[in-house]
Design a protein around this motif. Structure first.
Motif, PDB file in Angstrom:
ATOM      1  N   GLY A 114     -13.114  14.370   0.946  1.00  0.00           N
ATOM      2  CA  GLY A 114     -13.880  14.462   0.043  1.00  0.00           C
ATOM      3  C   GLY A 114     -12.697  14.726  -0.890  1.00  0.00           C
ATOM      4  N   SER A 115     -12.253  12.854  -1.295  1.00  0.00           N
ATOM      5  CA  SER A 115     -11.546  12.969  -2.480  1.00  0.00           C
ATOM      6  C   SER A 115     -11.656  11.422  -2.780  1.00  0.00           C
ATOM      7  CB  SER A 115      -9.945  12.310  -1.778  1.00  0.00           C
ATOM      8  OG  SER A 115      -8.986  12.076  -2.546  1.00  0.00           O
ATOM      9  N   ASN A 116     -11.504  11.261  -3.648  1.00  0.00           N
ATOM     10  CA  ASN A 116     -11.859   9.943  -4.906  1.00  0.00           C
ATOM     11  C   ASN A 116     -12.651   9.734  -4.693  1.00  0.00           C
ATOM     12  OD1 ASN A 116      -9.534  10.062  -6.526  1.00  0.00           O
ATOM     13  ND2 ASN A 116      -8.551   9.679  -4.979  1.00  0.00           N
ATOM     14  N   ILE A 117     -14.445   9.583  -4.744  1.00  0.00           N
ATOM     15  CA  ILE A 117     -15.746   9.407  -4.232  1.00  0.00           C
ATOM     16  C   ILE A 117     -16.184   9.191  -5.455  1.00  0.00           C
ATOM     17  CG2 ILE A 117     -17.823  10.122  -3.428  1.00  0.00           C
ATOM     18  CD1 ILE A 117     -15.789  11.997  -1.899  1.00  0.00           C
ATOM     19  N   ASP A 118     -16.389   8.014  -5.748  1.00  0.00           N
ATOM     20  CA  ASP A 118     -17.346   7.013  -7.016  1.00  0.00           C
ATOM     21  C   ASP A 118     -16.296   7.384  -7.820  1.00  0.00           C
ATOM     22  OD1 ASP A 118     -18.920   5.487  -8.132  1.00  0.00           O
ATOM     23  OD2 ASP A 118     -20.853   7.615  -8.539  1.00  0.00           O
ATOM     24  N   VAL A 119     -14.950   6.761  -7.718  1.00  0.00           N
ATOM     25  CA  VAL A 119     -14.523   7.196  -9.158  1.00  0.00           C
ATOM     26  C   VAL A 119     -13.638   5.205  -9.603  1.00  0.00           C
ATOM     27  CG1 VAL A 119     -13.635   9.025  -8.535  1.00  0.00           C
ATOM     28  CG2 VAL A 119     -12.638   7.786  -7.361  1.00  0.00           C
ATOM     29  N   PRO A 120     -12.883   5.197 -10.539  1.00  0.00           N
ATOM     30  CA  PRO A 120     -12.419   3.970 -10.332  1.00  0.00           C
ATOM     31  C   PRO A 120     -10.594   4.065  -9.509  1.00  0.00           C
ATOM     32  CG  PRO A 120     -11.613   5.460 -12.376  1.00  0.00           C
ATOM     33  CD  PRO A 120     -12.560   6.127 -12.125  1.00  0.00           C
ATOM     34  N   LEU A 121     -10.199   2.889  -8.909  1.00  0.00           N
ATOM     35  CA  LEU A 121      -8.865   2.951  -8.072  1.00  0.00           C
ATOM     36  C   LEU A 121      -8.165   2.226  -9.043  1.00  0.00           C
ATOM     37  CD1 LEU A 121     -10.153   4.149  -4.884  1.00  0.00           C
ATOM     38  CD2 LEU A 121      -9.243   6.106  -6.246  1.00  0.00           C
ATOM     39  N   ASN A 122      -6.884   2.421  -8.971  1.00  0.00           N
ATOM     40  CA  ASN A 122      -5.445   1.362  -9.190  1.00  0.00           C
ATOM     41  C   ASN A 122      -6.154   0.065  -8.802  1.00  0.00           C
ATOM     42  OD1 ASN A 122      -4.725   2.395  -7.081  1.00  0.00           O
ATOM     43  ND2 ASN A 122      -2.415   2.911  -8.369  1.00  0.00           N
ATOM     44  N   TYR A 123      -5.877   0.657  -7.016  1.00  0.00           N
ATOM     45  CA  TYR A 123      -5.807  -0.971  -5.864  1.00  0.00           C
ATOM     46  C   TYR A 123      -7.643  -1.494  -6.389  1.00  0.00           C
ATOM     47  CZ  TYR A 123      -7.063   2.963  -3.028  1.00  0.00           C
ATOM     48  OH  TYR A 123      -7.644   3.854  -2.559  1.00  0.00           O
ATOM     49  N   ALA A 124      -8.071  -1.425  -6.696  1.00  0.00           N
ATOM     50  CA  ALA A 124      -9.608  -2.196  -7.353  1.00  0.00           C
ATOM     51  C   ALA A 124      -9.801  -3.188  -8.543  1.00  0.00           C
ATOM     52  CB  ALA A 124     -10.632  -1.327  -7.576  1.00  0.00           C
ATOM     53  N   ASP A 125      -9.037  -2.371  -9.244  1.00  0.00           N
ATOM     54  CA  ASP A 125      -8.655  -3.360 -10.275  1.00  0.00           C
ATOM     55  C   ASP A 125      -7.563  -4.412 -10.221  1.00  0.00           C
ATOM     56  OD1 ASP A 125      -9.829  -1.396 -11.528  1.00  0.00           O
ATOM     57  OD2 ASP A 125      -8.642  -0.643 -13.475  1.00  0.00           O
ATOM     58  N   TYR A 126      -6.734  -3.643  -9.323  1.00  0.00           N
ATOM     59  CA  TYR A 126      -5.273  -4.601  -9.125  1.00  0.00           C
ATOM     60  C   TYR A 126      -6.061  -6.163  -8.752  1.00  0.00           C
ATOM     61  CZ  TYR A 126      -1.466  -6.680  -6.962  1.00  0.00           C
ATOM     62  OH  TYR A 126      -0.134  -7.729  -5.867  1.00  0.00           O
ATOM     63  N   TYR A 127      -7.047  -5.465  -7.301  1.00  0.00           N
ATOM     64  CA  TYR A 127      -7.183  -6.828  -5.878  1.00  0.00           C
ATOM     65  C   TYR A 127      -8.521  -7.704  -7.196  1.00  0.00           C
ATOM     66  CZ  TYR A 127      -4.357  -5.618  -2.885  1.00  0.00           C
ATOM     67  OH  TYR A 127      -3.247  -4.803  -2.236  1.00  0.00           O
ATOM     68  N   PHE A 128      -9.155  -7.336  -7.878  1.00  0.00           N
ATOM     69  CA  PHE A 128     -10.280  -7.644  -9.222  1.00  0.00           C
ATOM     70  C   PHE A 128      -9.187  -8.721  -9.320  1.00  0.00           C
ATOM     71  CE2 PHE A 128     -12.549  -7.472 -12.775  1.00  0.00           C
ATOM     72  CZ  PHE A 128     -13.771  -8.644 -12.605  1.00  0.00           C
ATOM     73  N   LEU A 129      -8.345  -8.474 -10.356  1.00  0.00           N
ATOM     74  CA  LEU A 129      -7.491  -9.545 -10.987  1.00  0.00           C
ATOM     75  C   LEU A 129      -7.218 -10.739 -10.610  1.00  0.00           C
ATOM     76  CD1 LEU A 129      -5.978  -6.080 -13.772  1.00  0.00           C
ATOM     77  CD2 LEU A 129      -7.439  -7.892 -13.850  1.00  0.00           C
ATOM     78  N   GLU A 130      -5.970 -10.320  -9.169  1.00  0.00           N
ATOM     79  CA  GLU A 130      -5.783 -10.917  -8.256  1.00  0.00           C
ATOM     80  C   GLU A 130      -6.830 -11.949  -8.207  1.00  0.00           C
ATOM     81  OE1 GLU A 130      -2.204 -10.637  -5.171  1.00  0.00           O
ATOM     82  OE2 GLU A 130      -4.342 -10.363  -4.255  1.00  0.00           O
ATOM     83  N   ALA A 131      -8.108 -11.833  -7.988  1.00  0.00           N
ATOM     84  CA  ALA A 131      -9.067 -12.568  -7.320  1.00  0.00           C
ATOM     85  C   ALA A 131      -9.467 -13.409  -8.745  1.00  0.00           C
ATOM     86  CB  ALA A 131     -10.050 -11.536  -6.434  1.00  0.00           C
ATOM     87  N   LEU A 132      -9.397 -13.141  -9.836  1.00  0.00           N
ATOM     88  CA  LEU A 132      -9.615 -13.536 -10.466  1.00  0.00           C
ATOM     89  C   LEU A 132      -8.068 -14.922 -11.316  1.00  0.00           C
ATOM     90  CD1 LEU A 132     -10.744 -10.990 -13.463  1.00  0.00           C
ATOM     91  CD2 LEU A 132     -12.281 -12.590 -12.113  1.00  0.00           C
ATOM     92  N   ILE A 133      -7.692 -14.252 -11.058  1.00  0.00           N
ATOM     93  CA  ILE A 133      -6.098 -15.170 -11.240  1.00  0.00           C
ATOM     94  C   ILE A 133      -6.402 -16.366  -9.739  1.00  0.00           C
ATOM     95  CG2 ILE A 133      -3.703 -15.903 -10.861  1.00  0.00           C
ATOM     96  CD1 ILE A 133      -3.529 -12.673 -12.297  1.00  0.00           C
ATOM     97  N   ARG A 134      -6.777 -16.143  -8.362  1.00  0.00           N
ATOM     98  CA  ARG A 134      -6.871 -16.878  -7.689  1.00  0.00           C
ATOM     99  C   ARG A 134      -8.257 -17.774  -8.087  1.00  0.00           C
ATOM    100  NH1 ARG A 134      -5.079 -13.653  -2.241  1.00  0.00           N
ATOM    101  NH2 ARG A 134      -3.044 -13.570  -2.820  1.00  0.00           N
ATOM    102  N   LYS A 135      -9.238 -16.970  -8.642  1.00  0.00           N
ATOM    103  CA  LYS A 135     -10.199 -17.728  -9.020  1.00  0.00           C
ATOM    104  C   LYS A 135      -9.449 -19.329 -10.106  1.00  0.00           C
ATOM    105  CE  LYS A 135     -14.703 -17.628 -10.984  1.00  0.00           C
ATOM    106  NZ  LYS A 135     -15.308 -18.540  -9.882  1.00  0.00           N
TER     107      LYS A 135
END
Length: 199
Positions: free
Chosen positions: A168-189
């Protein structure tokens, strides 16, 4: 490498989905059990766990040059992409075996992790599939369905991550590692498309 090899042996099923947790006896090292903590069930495929496997074994290849690790990452990626419950936008449900699909939460952190991993896999394999899938994920995550309006979402970039439904923890919320890997993906792209090295 010993840890990576033991994990490859003990965590994965025949279809290359993986358990979340393997419990080892501290004295003998024997497996006492296999289970999940954040997934739907002990025998289910918790989505972010699959993503960590793709990302982790791709990283193992980067540091060792041992092709077994890249091959393993590709097999787990094949499982993820080929699963009947993978949505068309490539943003997975929180668990591939969650009982109420398609009425289950998505997990953008899983999508961001695999997108970043796929760009790196593409640089090693030259397989356009990985670039195409990573681009599709980035396109999805950049859409209003997942990308938060500027100034909203508590300052996070991405909406709709799942921490742990069983707890019951952090359901349908923003998470810092989602943003981290999204930014990493954009840099890699950006680097891939500019013909620059990732590292």
């Amino acid at each position: 490498m010993e840890h990576a090899d033991r994990t490859m042996k003990e965590h994965f099923r025949g279809d290359y989905s993986c358990y979340h947790v393997v419990d080892y006896d501290l004295t003998t090292g024997e497996v006492r059990g296999r289970c999940t903590a954040q997934g739907y069930a002990d025998d289910s495929a918790w989505a972010r766990g699959q993503a960590w496997a793709v990302y982790g074994y791709t990283t193992c290849f980067r540091y060792t040059g041992d092709k077994r690790y890249l091959d393993h990452a590709q097999r787990v990626a094949d499982f993820m992409l080929g699963d009947e419950n993978m949505p068309a936008d490539l943003v997975p449900y929180w668990d591939y075996d969650a009982p109420n699909i398609p009425n289950e939460p998505r997990d953008v952190s899983t999508a961001a992790i695999i997108a970043s991993a796929f760009y790196e896999m593409y640089t090693y394999t030259a397989d356009e599939l990985y670039k195409q899938k990573a681009d599709r994920i980035v396109e999805s995550l950049s859409s209003p369905a997942y990308r938060a309006p500027v100034g909203g979402n508590g300052g996070f970039l991405l909406m709709h991550s799942v921490g742990s439904i069983p707890h019951g923890s952090n359901i349908d919320v923003p998470l810092n590692y989602a943003d981290y890997y999204f930014l990493e993906a954009l840099i890699r792209k950006s680097r891939v498309e500019a013909g620059e090295p990732l590292f």
